[in-house]
Write an enzyme that holds these catalytic residues in place. Structure first.
Site, PDB file in Angstrom:
ATOM      1  N   ASP A 105      31.812  24.164  17.955  1.00 36.19           N
ATOM      2  CA  ASP A 105      31.585  24.893  19.204  1.00 36.19           C
ATOM      3  C   ASP A 105      32.379  24.341  20.383  1.00 36.19           C
ATOM      4  OD1 ASP A 105      29.695  26.725  18.174  1.00 36.19           O
ATOM      5  OD2 ASP A 105      28.187  25.144  18.155  1.00 36.19           O
ATOM      6  N   HIS A 136      26.817  16.226  15.314  1.00 37.64           N
ATOM      7  CA  HIS A 136      26.490  17.137  14.221  1.00 37.64           C
ATOM      8  C   HIS A 136      25.597  16.407  13.233  1.00 37.64           C
ATOM      9  CE1 HIS A 136      26.983  19.993  10.932  1.00 37.64           C
ATOM     10  NE2 HIS A 136      27.382  20.845  11.862  1.00 37.64           N
TER      11      HIS A 136
HETATM   12  N1  ACO Z   1      25.457  14.166  23.676  1.00 35.49           N
HETATM   13  C1  ACO Z   1      24.883  12.966  23.893  1.00 35.49           C
HETATM   14  N2  ACO Z   1      24.175  12.291  22.970  1.00 35.49           N
HETATM   15  C2  ACO Z   1      24.044  12.854  21.766  1.00 35.49           C
HETATM   16  C3  ACO Z   1      24.614  14.111  21.453  1.00 35.49           C
HETATM   17  C4  ACO Z   1      25.335  14.769  22.457  1.00 35.49           C
HETATM   18  N3  ACO Z   1      25.895  15.953  22.216  1.00 35.49           N
HETATM   19  N4  ACO Z   1      24.312  14.437  20.171  1.00 35.49           N
HETATM   20  C5  ACO Z   1      23.575  13.434  19.704  1.00 35.49           C
HETATM   21  N5  ACO Z   1      23.402  12.467  20.649  1.00 35.49           N
HETATM   22  C6  ACO Z   1      22.706  11.187  20.490  1.00 35.49           C
HETATM   23  C7  ACO Z   1      21.198  11.397  20.482  1.00 35.49           C
HETATM   24  O1  ACO Z   1      20.662  11.298  21.785  1.00 35.49           O
HETATM   25  C8  ACO Z   1      20.761  10.253  19.570  1.00 35.49           C
HETATM   26  O2  ACO Z   1      20.819   9.056  20.328  1.00 35.49           O
HETATM   27  P1  ACO Z   1      19.737   7.881  20.067  1.00 35.49           P
HETATM   28  O3  ACO Z   1      19.953   7.437  18.663  1.00 35.49           O
HETATM   29  O4  ACO Z   1      20.031   6.859  21.107  1.00 35.49           O
HETATM   30  O5  ACO Z   1      18.374   8.532  20.252  1.00 35.49           O
HETATM   31  C9  ACO Z   1      21.857  10.174  18.518  1.00 35.49           C
HETATM   32  O6  ACO Z   1      23.021  10.678  19.185  1.00 35.49           O
HETATM   33  C10 ACO Z   1      21.575  11.003  17.250  1.00 35.49           C
HETATM   34  O7  ACO Z   1      21.357  12.358  17.660  1.00 35.49           O
HETATM   35  P2  ACO Z   1      20.242  13.314  17.067  1.00 35.49           P
HETATM   36  O8  ACO Z   1      19.834  14.284  18.142  1.00 35.49           O
HETATM   37  O9  ACO Z   1      19.176  12.493  16.422  1.00 35.49           O
HETATM   38  O10 ACO Z   1      21.083  14.037  15.936  1.00 35.49           O
HETATM   39  P3  ACO Z   1      20.655  15.334  15.154  1.00 35.49           P
HETATM   40  O11 ACO Z   1      21.379  15.288  13.869  1.00 35.49           O
HETATM   41  O12 ACO Z   1      19.179  15.500  15.106  1.00 35.49           O
HETATM   42  O13 ACO Z   1      21.217  16.525  16.076  1.00 35.49           O
HETATM   43  C11 ACO Z   1      22.750  17.986  17.123  1.00 35.49           C
HETATM   44  C12 ACO Z   1      22.458  17.103  15.894  1.00 35.49           C
HETATM   45  C13 ACO Z   1      21.551  18.904  17.388  1.00 35.49           C
HETATM   46  C14 ACO Z   1      23.966  18.867  16.789  1.00 35.49           C
HETATM   47  C15 ACO Z   1      23.049  17.094  18.349  1.00 35.49           C
HETATM   48  O14 ACO Z   1      24.176  16.284  18.090  1.00 35.49           O
HETATM   49  C16 ACO Z   1      23.251  17.904  19.624  1.00 35.49           C
HETATM   50  O15 ACO Z   1      22.279  18.227  20.321  1.00 35.49           O
HETATM   51  N6  ACO Z   1      24.530  18.252  19.979  1.00 35.49           N
HETATM   52  C17 ACO Z   1      24.800  19.090  21.120  1.00 35.49           C
HETATM   53  C18 ACO Z   1      24.508  20.554  20.778  1.00 35.49           C
HETATM   54  C19 ACO Z   1      25.578  21.142  19.870  1.00 35.49           C
HETATM   55  O16 ACO Z   1      26.766  20.965  20.064  1.00 35.49           O
HETATM   56  N7  ACO Z   1      25.110  21.882  18.850  1.00 35.49           N
HETATM   57  C20 ACO Z   1      25.992  22.576  17.891  1.00 35.49           C
HETATM   58  C21 ACO Z   1      25.978  21.885  16.563  1.00 35.49           C
HETATM   59  S1  ACO Z   1      27.114  22.649  15.470  1.00 35.49           S
HETATM   60  C22 ACO Z   1      26.329  24.077  15.037  1.00 35.49           C
HETATM   61  O17 ACO Z   1      25.149  24.211  14.963  1.00 35.49           O
HETATM   62  C23 ACO Z   1      27.174  25.169  14.782  1.00 35.49           C
END
Ligand code: ACO
Length: 428
Positions: free
Chosen positions: A363, A306
């Site tokens: 979620d 998140h």
């Molecule tokens: N699985 C694996 N790796 C992950 C995940 C995940 N679910 N989420 C983040 N990471 C990793 C990224 O690859 C990144 O790694 P790195 O630093 O080696 O490049 C690091 O964690 C930081 O992640 P970002 O994508 O930069 O974080 P951001 O804040 O931009 O994105 C997000 C947040 C979109 C929620 C992301 O965690 C994600 O895609 N999660 C899965 C989708 C999801 O569950 N979305 C619902 C969110 S809650 C809502 O909107 C109601």
């Protein structure tokens, strides 16, 4: 009022900017005069460090895993309030008195039906249309049916607010009934809000439909937990669209579209698809986590991570418990819950997830409840939209009444070509 300032040193000059503090001691450097005094702007893709407004609706402490609506903890609200009480709290700022709540319920009941011409839209949509596409389109079309509530000067917009709250469950249930070829069910105004939605989803004209109280309360709690989450992607979309003085219906329709994406509200559908893939033998939970760590996009751990929470999402804690309780009561997909809990255990004990502070989000467990209740997978995000509607409305209304209100218009750093010479088409 604060006397604290932040100093910025640029190219030999120093500039002072006020530091402002919120009621929960969050601090921000007020950069409203940045460009006029320095000629520079900030660059912050994804707005991870940018506050777009001051708001008194929802507070999140992502480090500690705290969420409050108007100062009430989410745990308290989820346990003690109804969805409509929560909606009133978010939109109007205080918990309703008995009279105010009765009045809200009465007004909503007066507007649950759709205009018969709106009903005809449904036959124009393909049966396979995703219900989010249908809901966004029909909500946008409400502007055409209720032009009296589209006045840009109407910052209260109460008539539109009531119609939206009243009609979205009907719009959503109609999209489902249309997709499975069943007759659309009219709302029953003797039922409470969530029960009415269930009736429109699951009843048919041929037989009586009995509502299970534990199921409707579980659904109600899910709606409450989704009701607002400060400046997330869909809410920021609602505010940005609304900042042009676009009307309430148009702004909400844009919010529904933004919510649909798999990185936002669409994640609840993706989580259940992920759990079912594991259940169907597409690798073990361990294997799936390894692929997610390797950056395999087909194995991203949906429902994990998140932008704001760097701790357990408090909503996920509540939903996980609700999920267990409900499955104990009504039976159902406990295998999916087991897989989810296994995935969570593996991920939380893994350095990759620990270092990045990735925890289950709202979620991760919600889809298991929806599925146990019988909600089809492509309706999961629609449920999220019904839950989030009061939050979008509250944020839209707060923005329109804000003294700092200005059209939203970010800037950019241009990195394209400079001074190109135009050549006629045959000389290129
Ligand atoms: N699985 C694996 N790796 C992950 C995940 C995940 N679910 N989420 C983040 N990471 C990793 C990224 O690859 C990144 O790694 P790195 O630093 O080696 O490049 C690091 O964690 C930081 O992640 P970002 O994508 O930069 O974080 P951001 O804040 O931009 O994105 C997000 C947040 C979109 C929620 C992301 O965690 C994600 O895609 N999660 C899965 C989708 C999801 O569950 N979305 C619902 C969110 S809650 C809502 O909107 C109601």
């Amino acid at each position: 009022m604060t006397t604290e300032t932040a100093t910025l040193h640029i190219e030999g000059d120093s500039y002072e900017f006020p530091v402002i503090t919120g009621t929960e001691n969050e601090k921000a450097v007020d950069l409203r005069k940045l460009r006029s005094t320095t000629g520079m702007i900030t660059l912050d893709p994804g707005f991870a460090n940018s506050g777009a407004c001051r708001s008194s609706i929802t507070f999140i402490d992502g480090e500690k895993g705290i969420l409050k609506y108007r100062g009430y903890t989410i745990e308290d609200i989820a346990q003690k309030a109804t969805f409509l009480e929560t909606a009133y709290l978010l939109i109007y700022g205080t918990l309703p008195t008995r009279d105010q709540l009765d009045d809200l319920k009465y007004q909503i009941k007066c507007h649950t039906m759709l205009h018969e011409d709106i009903k005809r839209f449904y036959s124009g949509f393909p049966k396979k249309a995703h219900p989010m596409a249908v809901c966004s389109a029909v909500v946008g079309a409400l502007s055409a049916f209720y032009p009296e509530f589209t006045d840009p000067d109407d910052t209260e917009a109460d008539g539109g607010i009531i119609r939206l709250l009243a009609k979205l469950p009907t719009i959503a249930a109609c999209s489902y009934k249309h997709s499975i070829g069943q007759p659309i069910m009219y709302p029953m105004n003797n039922l409470e809000y969530t029960q009415n939605f269930m009736q429109m989803m699951f009843a048919t004209p041929c037989e009586d439909y009995e509502i299970d109280e534990s199921v409707s309360r579980a659904l109600e709690i899910l709606l409450i937990l989704h009701a607002d989450h400060e400046q997330n992607c869909s809410t920021s979309t609602v505010r940005l669209v609304g900042s042009s003085q676009a009307n309430l219906f148009a702004s909400m329709s844009a919010g529904i579209s933004a919510l649909w994406g798999p990185l936002h509200g669409g994640a609840n559908q993706k989580v259940i698809e992920m759990l079912e893939r594991i259940e169907d033998g597409d690798g073990s939970a361990e294997n799936f986590v390894e692929r997610a760590k390797a950056g395999d996009d087909t194995a991203r751990l949906m429902g994990f991570g998140h932008r704001v929470y760097k701790n357990y999402d408090p909503r996920a804690q509540i939903i996980k418990k609700e999920c267990r309780d409900l499955l104990d009561k009504i039976g159902g997909q406990s295998k999916l819950l087991e897989i989810a809990m296994k995935l969570e255990e593996i991920a939380l004990n893994d350095d990759y997830f620990a270092q990045r502070k990735l925890y289950p989000n709202v979620d991760f467990y919600s889809g298991i409840i929806y599925k146990a209740i019988g909600i089809p997978v492509n309706m999961f995000t629609v449920l999220f939209a019904i839950g989030r509607l009061p939050g979008w409305i509250a944020q839209w209304r707060e923005m329109r009444q804000d003294n700092d209100f200005r059209i939203g218009r970010p800037r950019q750093i241009y990195v394209g070509p400079v001074n190109q010479e135009f050549k006629p088409v045959d000389e290129r």
